[in-house]
Structures are given as structure tokens and as C-alpha cells.
Design a protein around this motif. Structure first.
Motif, mmCIF file in Angstrom:
data_model
loop_
_atom_site.group_PDB
_atom_site.id
_atom_site.type_symbol
_atom_site.label_atom_id
_atom_site.label_comp_id
_atom_site.label_asym_id
_atom_site.label_seq_id
_atom_site.Cartn_x
_atom_site.Cartn_y
_atom_site.Cartn_z
ATOM 1 N N UNK A 172 89.947 -24.043 -17.615
ATOM 2 C CA UNK A 172 89.597 -25.056 -16.602
ATOM 3 C C UNK A 172 90.805 -25.567 -15.828
ATOM 4 N N UNK A 173 91.954 -25.712 -16.516
ATOM 5 C CA UNK A 173 93.133 -26.274 -15.826
ATOM 6 C C UNK A 173 93.723 -25.254 -14.855
ATOM 7 N N UNK A 174 93.621 -23.961 -15.166
ATOM 8 C CA UNK A 174 94.258 -22.981 -14.289
ATOM 9 C C UNK A 174 93.299 -22.412 -13.243
ATOM 10 N N UNK A 175 92.144 -23.031 -13.079
ATOM 11 C CA UNK A 175 91.208 -22.548 -12.060
ATOM 12 C C UNK A 175 91.835 -22.462 -10.662
ATOM 13 N N UNK A 176 92.628 -23.476 -10.224
ATOM 14 C CA UNK A 176 93.261 -23.334 -8.905
ATOM 15 C C UNK A 176 94.135 -22.081 -8.795
ATOM 16 N N UNK A 179 91.761 -19.076 -8.410
ATOM 17 C CA UNK A 179 91.168 -19.031 -7.054
ATOM 18 C C UNK A 179 92.217 -18.577 -6.047
ATOM 19 N N UNK A 183 91.894 -15.119 -4.034
ATOM 20 C CA UNK A 183 91.638 -15.186 -2.595
ATOM 21 C C UNK A 183 92.840 -14.678 -1.803
ATOM 22 N N UNK A 201 97.637 -19.481 0.724
ATOM 23 C CA UNK A 201 97.415 -19.489 -0.730
ATOM 24 C C UNK A 201 98.730 -19.445 -1.477
ATOM 25 N N UNK A 204 100.138 -22.818 -1.550
ATOM 26 C CA UNK A 204 99.401 -23.634 -2.504
ATOM 27 C C UNK A 204 99.894 -23.365 -3.921
ATOM 28 N N UNK A 208 101.531 -25.854 -6.609
ATOM 29 C CA UNK A 208 100.960 -25.980 -7.959
ATOM 30 C C UNK A 208 102.056 -25.801 -9.009
ATOM 31 N N UNK B 132 84.442 -28.604 -12.666
ATOM 32 C CA UNK B 132 85.710 -28.298 -13.348
ATOM 33 C C UNK B 132 86.218 -29.529 -14.086
ATOM 34 N N UNK B 136 86.961 -29.880 -18.042
ATOM 35 C CA UNK B 136 88.227 -30.307 -18.620
ATOM 36 C C UNK B 136 87.981 -31.409 -19.656
ATOM 37 N N UNK B 165 95.097 -31.999 -11.966
ATOM 38 C CA UNK B 165 94.479 -30.768 -11.498
ATOM 39 C C UNK B 165 93.420 -31.001 -10.424
ATOM 40 N N UNK B 168 94.080 -30.205 -6.749
ATOM 41 C CA UNK B 168 94.280 -28.771 -6.538
ATOM 42 C C UNK B 168 92.945 -28.037 -6.503
ATOM 43 N N UNK B 169 92.085 -28.383 -7.451
ATOM 44 C CA UNK B 169 90.776 -27.729 -7.477
ATOM 45 C C UNK B 169 90.038 -28.039 -6.179
ATOM 46 N N UNK B 171 91.153 -28.924 -3.243
ATOM 47 C CA UNK B 171 91.726 -28.248 -2.072
ATOM 48 C C UNK B 171 91.396 -26.763 -2.087
ATOM 49 N N UNK B 172 91.587 -26.132 -3.244
ATOM 50 C CA UNK B 172 91.414 -24.678 -3.270
ATOM 51 C C UNK B 172 89.959 -24.288 -3.047
#
Lengths: 226, 234
Positions: A172-176, A179, A183, A201, A204, A208, B132, B136, B165, B168-169, B171-172
Motif C-alpha cells: 500500500x505504501x509503495x503504490x505511488x 503507478x 505509467x 513521472x 514524481x 517521492x 489506499x 494502509x 503517502x 503522492x497517491x 497526485x499519481x
């Protein structure tokens, strides 16, 4: 100067152990390759891969094998309580964290060296058409994933049911990261290459990385203190 | 452990606060009892009709959930860097509440979406970041439940990372899927809808604060009891 020295010592220790046994490298690499194969059976129809499959498969393979490598790297530290010994040594905690992170990163880079061309080959994806952007995405994505992963794997060494908790906390924490990686890579692989998108990206991911490496350096000491 | 248990006896001002929570709960209950009448009296939304009424519960719960997530993250930071055990209890209570509120949001949201958009789920920024965030906090609770001794510090780290997080979520996912039909609903509400909306929000916040207080106190009592058990065994 002491900081860099400590980082190097910790990294060298990890690499030396790994060079002698090659356990994590071989198992992780084999796992990543089987991952790609399993996905190939799911996402290739009549000899042709589906739409964005290559980018997704590449990053899922990296995330899965990264989790495996992180778990194994710290399991090794747990077995004879060597992590405790490291924590008791009079060195900066952030240096210890960065050292472990570098070890994991080098390991993952070695895995990617095989997996990326493999995905390119099997899914007819022009992964090396834009080498700079592609390497940038891979590098920043892996750093982001490993930065969070190293902290979580290190703190889970003391926890029960750590094997299952690592992916539960990490994904869940590394979802960004996932994505952005998928992408960004997909933007480079599509018919008309979308370079500005890939660059967005990439920035971004850099952002991160900066935020999460800083946070990890900051929280490593209080989290690891018993 | 023993020292902590004994020294943690409530001082006077705390006892006053504790008496405040039942009162807050009563006020919140009364507000909830009256809420359906306010929602009924609010004007009909022209395109969505009756189903739009779910908005008066859905959006306030979502807002309270994000508040709760930040309460948990900040309390975790205070616990991690300041070493205050009280902050950890607040963080745990907030995490449990975030999880429950998140469940309400994730159930009412698709019900509304099915009628308004024709699908149960869309991968847009707001939905995905809520999911998300909820995941978490599930991970946080799993860690606390199955992580064994010492997992409170680890969980605090997770809460801190989870809080960082969220932007970031958001935005992405926003760049990944830019198909959200309702971007800024709350500021553009019709005058008749604004009243019930903020009324419901206040009711949920009151409920949240009181349950958070009661849950934190319960956790404190549990720790005290554990300390006493340990003292007896010794």
C-alpha cells in the motif's frame, strides 16, 4: 567522512556475504524470471502481448522480487542476531540504514539487469529506445521501493509473522512508485512515445524518493530502538 | 511498567474531560436523530434525485476519516519522537476509527456511484486514495494485532509513512486517471444543501471526538490493568 565510511563498510559486509553464498541473488533472480513467465501466460494472446502488459509485468516482477530480496536480506541478519550486534556498534543509525539500502539496491540492480532485457525480449517491447529516461525510471523507482522496504524489513526483524507483514505493509505504501513506474514505462513503450509524460513521472519519483528517504533516515533510529 | 501503571492515575482535569465524553455522545446522538429531517428538507438535486441524499452522510464521513488519519499520523510522530505513551493510545484509537469510517465511505460510495455514474467503482483519484489510505490503516492494525511485542513503535512508523503517502497517491492517481466528474462539490453546493451538509459533518466530528476519547481511555485502562497483573505476578 565517517558517514560514508560506515555506509561503505555495511554495504561491503552485505555484498561479501552475498558474494560467498549467492543465495539471495540466485533465488531472487529465478523468482523474478518465473514471475515474468507466469504473467506471460496471463497476458499474451495468440502470440501478442496485450496493450500495456510489458510495463506492468516489469514493475510487478521488480516489486515481487524486491520484497523477496528484502525479506531474505534481513532474515539473514536475524538468524544469529547480527542486526542487534550492528545496532549495538557505535555507529550512526542513518549510516547503517543507508548501508543496508545500498546493499539491497545493488542486489536489485543485478536482478533488473537480467529481468529488463528479458521482458523486452518476451513482450517485444522497445525498452531501450530511450535509455536515459528508462534507466532514470528504473533507478528512481527502485530507490523509492527499496527505501521504504529497507526500513520496514529492518523494523519487522523483531516482529512476529514478519514474512507476511512485509508485503502487507510495503505494497500500500509503495503504490505511488508502482503507478509512476508503470505509467512512465508505458509512456515510453506506446506507439507514439510520450516523453513529457515519462519525464513528469520521473520527477514524481524523484520527489517521492527525496521525501521517503528523508523520512526513513529520520525514523530509523526511534523505530529500531528497543 | 509498574511505575507507568501507577503514575498514570487520572489527575483532576482529565476526570472532567472523561465526564465530557458521554455528554458529547448524547449531543451527537440527538443530532443524528434529527439529521434525517434536515436531509429530507434539503432541496432535491435535479439530475440524481433521491440517491443524492446519501451525500450528506458519505462526504462528512470521508472528511472525518481523513481528519482521523492525520490524527493518527501526528499522534504516532509524537509517540515516536517524544516517547509519550498517551500519544500511542490516541494513535491506535484513531487508526481503528479511520478503519471503521473508511469502511462506511467505501460502502456508501459505490452505492451512490452505481446510481450516479452507472458503475460501482471508478479508478479516480479520490476513490483510489481513500482505498489506499484504508488499506494502509488495515496494515497498521494487522501489524499491531499480529506483530507481537514492540509492534507499537513499528506501527507508529507505518502510520507516519502512510500519512506522508496520501498526497503522492492522490497526485499519481489524478494523473493516471483524470476522469472525475465532480471535482469541487462542497464549495459549489446549493444554499439549501449547505446547511444539512455541515450539520452532518459536525455530528460526525462530535461522534468521532467522543468515541476517540472513550477508546483512548479504554486502552489506557487496559495498560494499567496489565501493569497491575504483572505487579501481582511478581
Amino acid at each position: 567522512m565517517r558517514f560514508v565510511e560506515t555506509v561503505w563498510l555495511v554495504t561491503r559486509k552485505d555484498l561479501l556475504i552475498e558474494a560467498r553464498s549467492k543465495e539471495i541473488l540466485y533465488t531472487t533472480l529465478f523468482f523474478a524470471v518465473s514471475c515474468v513467465l507466469v504473467f506471460a501466460f496471463g497476458f499474451v494472446r495468440e502470440g501478442r502481448p496485450l496493450g500495456d502488459a510489458a510495463a506492468g509485468i516489469l514493475w510487478i516482477a521488480i516489486a515481487f522480487s524486491g520484497t523477496l530480496a528484502l525479506g531474505r536480506a534481513f532474515e539473514r541478519e536475524r538468524q544469529s542476531e547480527t542486526l542487534r550486534a550492528l545496532m549495538m556498534s557505535p555507529i550512526d543509525r542513518p549510516a547503517l540504514y543507508v548501508g543496508k539500502l545500498c546493499g539491497v539496491l545493488i542486489l536489485l540492480a543485478a536482478v533488473e539487469l537480467i529481468v529488463v532485457p528479458l521482458v523486452g525480449l518476451m513482450f517485444q517491447a522497445p525498452l531501450f529506445a530511450h535509455p536515459v529516461l528508462m534507466i532514470g525510471l528504473l533507478l528512481t523507482g527502485t530507490v523509492g521501493f527499496a527505501a521504504v522496504g529497507t526500513l520496514f524489513a529492518a523494523m519487522l526483524v523483531r516482529a512476529r509473522s514478519r514474512d507476511v507483514l512485509l508485503p502487507v505493509l510495503l505494497y500500500p505504501i509503495t503504490i505511488p512508485v508502482i503507478i509512476a513506474g508503470v505509467r512512465g514505462t508505458a509512456a515510453l513503450l506506446q506507439a507514439e512515445v510520450d516523453e513529457p509524460m515519462a519525464r513528469a513521472w520521473l520527477s514524481m519519483l524523484v520527489f517521492f524518493d527525496v521525501v521517503f528517504v528523508t523520512l526513513a533516515l529520520w525514523t530509523f533510529e526511534p523505530v529500531m530502538t528497543e | 511498567m509498574l511505575n507507568e501503571g501507577l503514575s498514570a492515575r487520572s489527575p483532576k482535569p482529565k476526570a472532567k474531560m472523561n465526564r465530557l465524553y458521554p455528554l458529547l455522545l448524547l449531543v451527537a446522538a440527538a443530532m443524528f436523530a434529527y439529521a434525517p429531517f434536515m436531509i429530507l428538507a434539503a432541496p432535491y438535486e435535479s439530475t440524481m434525485g433521491l440517491i443524492q441524499k446519501i451525500f450528506y452522510f458519505h462526504a462528512p464521513v470521508a472528511m472525518t476519516m481523513f481528519v482521523s488519519a492525520f490524527v493518527c499520523g501526528i499522534a504516532s510522530a509524537i509517540f515516536l519522537f517524544g516517547g509519550r505513551l498517551g500519544a500511542d493510545r490516541v494513535a491506535m484509537a484513531a487508526a481503528e476509527l479511520t478503519s471503521i469510517l473508511g469502511l462506511i465511505v467505501l460502502v456508501t460510495g459505490p452505492m451512490w456511484a452505481r446510481k450516479a455514474w452507472g458503475v460501482w467503482w471508478q479508478w479516480d483519484a479520490r476513490l483510489t486514495s481513500t482505498l489506499v489510505l484504508w488499506l494502509i490503516f488495515q496494515a497498521y492494525l494487522l501489524l499491531r494485532r499480529f506483530g507481537g511485542p514492540g509492534s507499537d513503535r513499528l506501527a507508529a512508523g507505518v502510520a507516519l509513512f502512510g500519512m506522508a503517502n496520501v498526497p503522492f497517491v492522490y497526485w499519481s492517481v489524478n494523473v493516471w486517471r483524470t476522469v472525475h466528474p465532480t471535482t469541487t462539490v462542497v464549495p459549489s453546493l446549493q444554499p439549501g444543501m449547505r446547511g444539512p451538509f455541515w450539520y452532518c459533518f459536525l455530528a460526525f466530528v462530535l461522534l468521532y471526538v467522543s468515541v476517540l476519547g472513550v477508546r483512548t481511555r479504554l486502552e489506557k485502562r487496559r495498560a494499567e490493568l496489565e501493569a497491575l497483573y504483572l505487579a501481582v505476578e511478581e
